[in-house]
Write an enzyme that holds these catalytic residues in place. Sequence first.
Site, mmCIF file in Angstrom:
data_model
loop_
_atom_site.group_PDB
_atom_site.id
_atom_site.type_symbol
_atom_site.label_atom_id
_atom_site.label_comp_id
_atom_site.label_asym_id
_atom_site.label_seq_id
_atom_site.Cartn_x
_atom_site.Cartn_y
_atom_site.Cartn_z
ATOM 1 N N ARG A 1 29.790 60.145 -0.528
ATOM 2 C CA ARG A 1 28.687 60.959 -1.070
ATOM 3 C C ARG A 1 27.604 61.095 -0.002
ATOM 4 O O ARG A 1 26.909 60.135 0.315
ATOM 5 C CB ARG A 1 28.106 60.333 -2.339
ATOM 6 C CG ARG A 1 26.927 61.126 -2.879
ATOM 7 C CD ARG A 1 26.602 60.842 -4.338
ATOM 8 N NE ARG A 1 26.120 59.489 -4.566
ATOM 9 C CZ ARG A 1 25.585 59.077 -5.730
ATOM 10 N NH1 ARG A 1 25.512 59.919 -6.757
ATOM 11 N NH2 ARG A 1 25.186 57.831 -5.868
ATOM 12 N N ASP B 1 18.912 52.424 -8.964
ATOM 13 C CA ASP B 1 19.042 53.161 -7.714
ATOM 14 C C ASP B 1 17.990 54.241 -7.699
ATOM 15 O O ASP B 1 17.077 54.250 -8.543
ATOM 16 C CB ASP B 1 20.461 53.695 -7.515
ATOM 17 C CG ASP B 1 20.863 54.745 -8.548
ATOM 18 O OD1 ASP B 1 19.996 55.189 -9.346
ATOM 19 O OD2 ASP B 1 22.045 55.131 -8.562
#
Length: 523
Positions: A163, A446
């Site tokens: 990613r 996150d």
Amino acid sequence: MGNATGVEITGPFGDRFAEILTEEAQSFLADLHRAFDARRLELLGLRTQREAALAAGGTLGFLPETLAVREGDWRVAEPAPGLVDRRVEITGPTDAKMSINALNSGAKVWLADHEDANTPLWDNVVQGQLNLRDAIAGTLSYTSPEGKQYRLGDGPRPTVVVRPRGWHLPEKHILVDGESTSGSLTDFGLYFFHNHLATRPYFYLPKMESHLEARLWNDVFTFAEERFARPTGTIRATVLIETFPAAFEMEEILYELREHSAGLNAGRWDYMFSVIKKSCFLDERRRRDFMLPDRNTVTMTVPFMRAYTELLVRTCHKRGAHAIGGMAAFIPSRRDPAVNTVALERVHNDKTREAGDGFDGSWVAHPDLVPVCREVFDGVLGERPNQLDRLREDVSVTAADLLAVGATPGQRTQAGLRSAVSVGVQYLAAWLQGTGAVAINNLMEDAATAEISRSQVWQWLHNDVTLDDTGERVTKELVERIADEELAKLDGDLAAARALFMEVAVADDFVDFLTIPAYERMP
């Protein structure tokens, strides 16, 4: 080692960095920048225009100009090798220890994250690429400061899916013709350049807001395949549907990437952030229709989240694409059996809902949760690799269903406000030091969950919300006082993180992404 023409590297060269930042790799990054960065900036400008349209009274909806795509008879490419069975995917940053743990976890896919679970600290950017290359070569190892050794096991390893950063983030340490490069093109370009012959180059694409942004990625993929004489479709990409606008363009996004598509993912935490974020551009009256309760009470079964996930599965399977479920934020504890029991039960219930809804697999953030997810999907799939044949034609989702945010039950409490402030500051403190995935209160935080925390504080503050449990009106002074009280309970120097949190949580104007001012503070 020299630089390619027009390229300047401003970050320091650590051990083995020259293996990644070769002149040839720099040249490829320069070509990507010159071919695509102007379009990237133009598309970011279109995001701003859409927000201005919302402020002027507009709304989100399915696009009339792409009706032919939604009604057309087309399918994406057949699933690529290594992406046919995706029943359990583990996510995490690309530091050596986490990479080895992920590759030894028994998952089917490892989302090697250079985005929300990582930070763009220069060392992370380059060392992560080194770790990926070593992992693919089977040579990655790590010894902790305590002397514990980590090595790759002999068993089957997950398919690696990288990613990159989103379109909005720059890479300030690599300049091309005097301009900062794109973080997304940097992460993609370095990984593809060094690994496209050693493994199949697969990607997860974050933060897109329109099918035009997917078209840009598709053109990048085609450019790279042609540059290195790889067949069309060598590159595959799964798109995270994690912004509010993208939920109305799922079919169009699949269509743009169809030769390179590997499906869609329900990026639930960023999606919730995006819902709050887009509401912040509405006028005060309409903004109140998007007011959410405490973050941890907004489950996947509330109406607007349910509509989003149901539509995603139906859309994917209609077009022959995988639908991948989202991240359960709960993490197990190896020290507290009671916490562990609760976490495992909640993850089991979350994955049971997803498998029952037709998802082909789902995410976990910790190796201990791989067996939980696998057991649930094994029970539904059996020997089948996926459930693409489950078309979910019973699902019918309208624009009004996706917009029904105000129907979310729950309260806005001082406890919720305290949690948002405390978690937000603690996460930013870790982020500024180079850590992007942080366990706080048995939840994996996150950048996405930190965005929810700060955007919810901004939303409550700028709408004069009165807390349901104390009757207090949310003001800047209240947020400041709570920040002082919560940080007094914590150890360490949190002054810089506190200042950054307040900047993005109480400012007059809503800051698009907290990672942008955070990155400016990072060396």
